[in-house]
Design a protein around this motif. Sequence first.
Motif, PDB file in Angstrom:
ATOM      1  N   MET A  53       0.932  -1.302   0.012  1.00  0.00           N
ATOM      2  CA  MET A  53      -0.032   0.072   0.019  1.00  0.00           C
ATOM      3  C   MET A  53       0.887   1.205  -0.006  1.00  0.00           C
ATOM      4  O   MET A  53       0.652   2.059  -0.640  1.00  0.00           O
ATOM      5  CB  MET A  53      -0.904  -0.024   1.198  1.00  0.00           C
ATOM      6  CG  MET A  53      -2.029  -1.162   1.226  1.00  0.00           C
ATOM      7  SD  MET A  53      -3.046  -1.321   2.458  1.00  0.00           S
ATOM      8  CE  MET A  53      -2.219  -2.788   3.197  1.00  0.00           C
ATOM      9  N   ALA A  54       2.063   1.332   0.808  1.00  0.00           N
ATOM     10  CA  ALA A  54       2.787   2.242   0.673  1.00  0.00           C
ATOM     11  C   ALA A  54       3.650   2.559  -0.653  1.00  0.00           C
ATOM     12  O   ALA A  54       3.829   3.342  -1.199  1.00  0.00           O
ATOM     13  CB  ALA A  54       4.055   2.143   1.879  1.00  0.00           C
ATOM     14  N   VAL A  55       3.819   1.408  -1.142  1.00  0.00           N
ATOM     15  CA  VAL A  55       4.370   0.982  -2.619  1.00  0.00           C
ATOM     16  C   VAL A  55       3.302   1.796  -3.405  1.00  0.00           C
ATOM     17  O   VAL A  55       3.777   2.498  -4.473  1.00  0.00           O
ATOM     18  CB  VAL A  55       4.704  -0.170  -3.020  1.00  0.00           C
ATOM     19  CG1 VAL A  55       5.205  -0.395  -4.379  1.00  0.00           C
ATOM     20  CG2 VAL A  55       5.825  -0.694  -2.142  1.00  0.00           C
ATOM     21  N   ARG A  56       2.091   1.538  -3.237  1.00  0.00           N
ATOM     22  CA  ARG A  56       0.928   2.155  -4.293  1.00  0.00           C
ATOM     23  C   ARG A  56       0.825   3.766  -4.077  1.00  0.00           C
ATOM     24  O   ARG A  56       0.882   4.364  -5.037  1.00  0.00           O
ATOM     25  CB  ARG A  56      -0.309   1.566  -3.772  1.00  0.00           C
ATOM     26  CG  ARG A  56      -1.457   2.298  -4.757  1.00  0.00           C
ATOM     27  CD  ARG A  56      -2.834   1.616  -4.462  1.00  0.00           C
ATOM     28  NE  ARG A  56      -3.216   1.674  -3.237  1.00  0.00           N
ATOM     29  CZ  ARG A  56      -3.900   1.090  -2.348  1.00  0.00           C
ATOM     30  NH1 ARG A  56      -4.101  -0.136  -2.648  1.00  0.00           N
ATOM     31  NH2 ARG A  56      -4.170   1.383  -1.109  1.00  0.00           N
ATOM     32  N   TRP A  57       1.388   4.143  -2.799  1.00  0.00           N
ATOM     33  CA  TRP A  57       1.383   5.732  -2.625  1.00  0.00           C
ATOM     34  C   TRP A  57       2.717   6.183  -3.609  1.00  0.00           C
ATOM     35  O   TRP A  57       2.682   7.304  -4.191  1.00  0.00           O
ATOM     36  CB  TRP A  57       1.473   5.966  -1.157  1.00  0.00           C
ATOM     37  CG  TRP A  57       1.582   7.606  -0.980  1.00  0.00           C
ATOM     38  CD1 TRP A  57       0.898   8.459  -1.706  1.00  0.00           C
ATOM     39  CD2 TRP A  57       2.293   7.912   0.116  1.00  0.00           C
ATOM     40  NE1 TRP A  57       1.215   9.562  -1.223  1.00  0.00           N
ATOM     41  CE2 TRP A  57       2.068   9.560  -0.088  1.00  0.00           C
ATOM     42  CE3 TRP A  57       3.257   7.873   1.088  1.00  0.00           C
ATOM     43  CZ2 TRP A  57       2.471  10.466   0.689  1.00  0.00           C
ATOM     44  CZ3 TRP A  57       3.507   8.482   1.889  1.00  0.00           C
ATOM     45  CH2 TRP A  57       3.287  10.051   1.806  1.00  0.00           C
ATOM     46  N   LYS A  58       3.666   5.548  -3.427  1.00  0.00           N
ATOM     47  CA  LYS A  58       5.184   5.745  -4.108  1.00  0.00           C
ATOM     48  C   LYS A  58       4.838   6.044  -5.785  1.00  0.00           C
ATOM     49  O   LYS A  58       5.369   6.823  -6.194  1.00  0.00           O
ATOM     50  CB  LYS A  58       6.269   4.822  -3.472  1.00  0.00           C
ATOM     51  CG  LYS A  58       7.496   5.161  -4.165  1.00  0.00           C
ATOM     52  CD  LYS A  58       8.295   4.204  -3.522  1.00  0.00           C
ATOM     53  CE  LYS A  58       9.708   4.423  -3.872  1.00  0.00           C
ATOM     54  NZ  LYS A  58      10.374   4.925  -5.018  1.00  0.00           N
ATOM     55  N   VAL A  59       4.358   5.167  -6.041  1.00  0.00           N
ATOM     56  CA  VAL A  59       4.026   4.707  -7.422  1.00  0.00           C
ATOM     57  C   VAL A  59       3.154   5.866  -7.952  1.00  0.00           C
ATOM     58  O   VAL A  59       3.066   6.527  -8.928  1.00  0.00           O
ATOM     59  CB  VAL A  59       3.458   3.569  -7.875  1.00  0.00           C
ATOM     60  CG1 VAL A  59       3.073   3.318  -9.166  1.00  0.00           C
ATOM     61  CG2 VAL A  59       4.442   2.278  -7.649  1.00  0.00           C
ATOM     62  N   THR A  60       1.792   6.263  -7.283  1.00  0.00           N
ATOM     63  CA  THR A  60       1.086   7.327  -7.654  1.00  0.00           C
ATOM     64  C   THR A  60       1.655   8.785  -7.356  1.00  0.00           C
ATOM     65  O   THR A  60       1.122   9.601  -7.998  1.00  0.00           O
ATOM     66  CB  THR A  60      -0.199   7.068  -6.886  1.00  0.00           C
ATOM     67  OG1 THR A  60      -0.188   7.282  -5.641  1.00  0.00           O
ATOM     68  CG2 THR A  60      -1.268   5.837  -7.355  1.00  0.00           C
TER      69      THR A  60
END
Length: 135
Positions: free
Chosen positions: A1-8
């Motif tokens: 989920m933190a990776v999703r934030w990093k990607v967005t």
Amino acid sequence: MAVRWKVTAAPLGLSIKLPWAIREYYLAQLINQTVPGGVVGDAARAVRARHRADLASAAMSVMLERLAGQTAVFTIGLIGFMIALVWPGGISWPGWVWQTVLFGASGLLIAAGLLLKLRYVLVLIPVRALIDAVV
């Protein structure tokens, strides 16, 4: 989920390191679970991320990350529902329910196509103007 934030966040100009993203993400989740409303942690996450770019970009990255999460949950639920519809003995509802489901699903597909055509940037321009007006 933190990776999703990093990607967005990357296309919006925020360079977020993964350990920092994990810390901020879970801190925001803790605040969201303990404070009524469920968005105070995300607002604080956007405010704390403003040092990596402007506040508008930080807020948009948090909103896009939340939207991506909600879209994923809805998509998985829809896939499960569609599998239950075609599974032998899965769901036996009256005909009017089938028509409502098919009408709703086709409306969602049309809305998704329109949103993809407009791109998310056009939707977020008023949000950026609102955030700039507040700051």
